[in-house]
Design a protein around this motif. Sequence first.
Motif, PDB file in Angstrom:
ATOM      1  N   ASN A 128       0.832  -1.203   0.000  1.00  0.00           N
ATOM      2  CA  ASN A 128       0.000   0.000   0.000  1.00  0.00           C
ATOM      3  C   ASN A 128       0.870   1.257   0.000  1.00  0.00           C
ATOM      4  O   ASN A 128       1.807   1.366   0.796  1.00  0.00           O
ATOM      5  CB  ASN A 128      -0.907   0.022   1.232  1.00  0.00           C
ATOM      6  N   LYS A 177      -0.430   9.179   3.624  1.00  0.00           N
ATOM      7  CA  LYS A 177      -1.695   8.519   3.936  1.00  0.00           C
ATOM      8  C   LYS A 177      -2.329   9.103   5.199  1.00  0.00           C
ATOM      9  O   LYS A 177      -1.716   9.131   6.276  1.00  0.00           O
ATOM     10  CB  LYS A 177      -1.451   7.020   4.137  1.00  0.00           C
ATOM     11  N   SER A 229      -1.136   8.350  -7.331  1.00  0.00           N
ATOM     12  CA  SER A 229      -2.372   7.780  -6.779  1.00  0.00           C
ATOM     13  C   SER A 229      -2.649   8.274  -5.366  1.00  0.00           C
ATOM     14  O   SER A 229      -3.788   8.620  -5.033  1.00  0.00           O
ATOM     15  CB  SER A 229      -2.301   6.249  -6.804  1.00  0.00           C
ATOM     16  N   GLN A 261      -5.797  10.693  -3.896  1.00  0.00           N
ATOM     17  CA  GLN A 261      -6.621  10.268  -2.760  1.00  0.00           C
ATOM     18  C   GLN A 261      -6.575  11.275  -1.622  1.00  0.00           C
ATOM     19  O   GLN A 261      -7.611  11.626  -1.038  1.00  0.00           O
ATOM     20  CB  GLN A 261      -6.147   8.894  -2.283  1.00  0.00           C
ATOM     21  N   GLU A 283     -10.766  10.238  -6.087  1.00  0.00           N
ATOM     22  CA  GLU A 283     -10.879   8.780  -6.168  1.00  0.00           C
ATOM     23  C   GLU A 283     -10.118   8.310  -7.397  1.00  0.00           C
ATOM     24  O   GLU A 283     -10.187   8.932  -8.458  1.00  0.00           O
ATOM     25  CB  GLU A 283     -12.346   8.363  -6.253  1.00  0.00           C
ATOM     26  N   SER A 343      -9.043   4.625  -9.637  1.00  0.00           N
ATOM     27  CA  SER A 343      -9.335   3.199  -9.780  1.00  0.00           C
ATOM     28  C   SER A 343      -9.014   2.757 -11.192  1.00  0.00           C
ATOM     29  O   SER A 343      -8.673   3.570 -12.061  1.00  0.00           O
ATOM     30  CB  SER A 343     -10.819   2.926  -9.499  1.00  0.00           C
ATOM     31  N   ASP A 344      -9.167   1.445 -11.415  1.00  0.00           N
ATOM     32  CA  ASP A 344      -9.103   0.950 -12.788  1.00  0.00           C
ATOM     33  C   ASP A 344     -10.486   1.111 -13.423  1.00  0.00           C
ATOM     34  O   ASP A 344     -11.404   1.694 -12.831  1.00  0.00           O
ATOM     35  CB  ASP A 344      -8.593  -0.491 -12.845  1.00  0.00           C
ATOM     36  N   LYS A 354     -12.063  -0.725  -9.416  1.00  0.00           N
ATOM     37  CA  LYS A 354     -11.287  -1.363  -8.351  1.00  0.00           C
ATOM     38  C   LYS A 354     -10.012  -0.575  -8.062  1.00  0.00           C
ATOM     39  O   LYS A 354      -9.422   0.023  -8.968  1.00  0.00           O
ATOM     40  CB  LYS A 354     -10.925  -2.794  -8.750  1.00  0.00           C
ATOM     41  N   PRO A 355      -9.565  -0.576  -6.799  1.00  0.00           N
ATOM     42  CA  PRO A 355      -8.341   0.150  -6.444  1.00  0.00           C
ATOM     43  C   PRO A 355      -7.136  -0.382  -7.210  1.00  0.00           C
ATOM     44  O   PRO A 355      -7.088  -1.566  -7.577  1.00  0.00           O
ATOM     45  CB  PRO A 355      -8.189  -0.129  -4.934  1.00  0.00           C
ATOM     46  N   ASP A 387      -3.563  -1.891  -7.702  1.00  0.00           N
ATOM     47  CA  ASP A 387      -2.871  -2.890  -6.887  1.00  0.00           C
ATOM     48  C   ASP A 387      -1.357  -2.753  -7.067  1.00  0.00           C
ATOM     49  O   ASP A 387      -0.823  -3.054  -8.129  1.00  0.00           O
ATOM     50  CB  ASP A 387      -3.326  -4.290  -7.288  1.00  0.00           C
ATOM     51  N   HIS A 412     -16.662  10.490 -10.384  1.00  0.00           N
ATOM     52  CA  HIS A 412     -15.872   9.295 -10.718  1.00  0.00           C
ATOM     53  C   HIS A 412     -16.737   8.152 -11.245  1.00  0.00           C
ATOM     54  O   HIS A 412     -16.425   7.554 -12.289  1.00  0.00           O
ATOM     55  CB  HIS A 412     -15.055   8.851  -9.503  1.00  0.00           C
TER      56      HIS A 412
END
Length: 331
Positions: free
Chosen positions: A151, A181, A278, A282, A287, A289-290, A294-295, A297, A318
């Motif tokens: 992460n 984060k 990314s 955030q 937001e 994602s793909d 989905k987030p 990876d 989004h």
Amino acid sequence: MSVFAAERVVAINAVLRACKVCQNVFKQLVNSETITKKDASPVTIADYSAQAVVNTILYNSFPNDPIVGEEDSGDLRGDTGKVLREKILSLTNSVLDESLDEEKLLNAIDRGSYPGGSQGRMWTLDPIDGTKGFLRGEQFAVCLALIVGGNVQLGIMGCPNLPVDFNVPEGERGCLFIAEKGQGAFKRNFSSTEETKIHLADISSVSEASFCESVEAAHSSHGDAAQIASLLGITKPALRMDSQCKYCSVARGDADIYLRLPTRADYEENIWDHASGSILIQEAGGEISDMNGKPLDFSLGRTLKANKGIVAANPKIHPKVIEACNKHFNK
């Protein structure tokens, strides 16, 4: 409270010095003849120099942290690499507090050989993202991220040519973007240590939005993006630039949507191309994602799993962008 306060300070220092070495390369080695002949050697020199600078600074503070980098020293070794090696050594030492010798230089570059994965701490580095932008004197970025357990926890991006104020394109340039984060996203100028918190623009409807996309059509499909914009009722012209500066521009509200649409079905993204961007999106309230929502990876090694592309946008719009993308690609 910041969990990675020490890492944040070290990473900022590393990225700023890497940006400085890239600027030195541009001033000394890039000229009209270089661009006319499509000579990429200045990019090569800047790539190696920036990676050596960042890896050296990280190693001095966190010697046990592995690094996922883009370059290795293979082409710099032996007699065939002598001329290039000497140029890179001189430029690297011009921004470091303690000079490296040739062997330390090569070892520093090769610290970027870690394969990545889902376990433990690691850094990932893109020493120059946006090579064509660099050669044109336009947008490029030095991108560094700390990943823990797969992460992204910290992202630092240096954008030497990005205007401090989007509305004053000929004004001061040089922006640093910082995201940790849970701590928010921040911007500071290269000329100041004062940080300003940034957010994505607050727009009420998707039709008011604007895209940020690549200059090069070979990097992301302009045609697909235009048709998706039409489906969304977007009429504003796209903001086009090279590199992860696109993430920075969306994060501070210059544009509203970043679409990364691969031009080949077999194209694989690398983690260093999106890790710092990314977390910046955030932490700026966006937001990412793909195309399946989905987030992203970052735990699979050096390759990033991003099904059919990447969408970064305000959470309010989004889902609508995802819906339009799937409608376009599945028609």
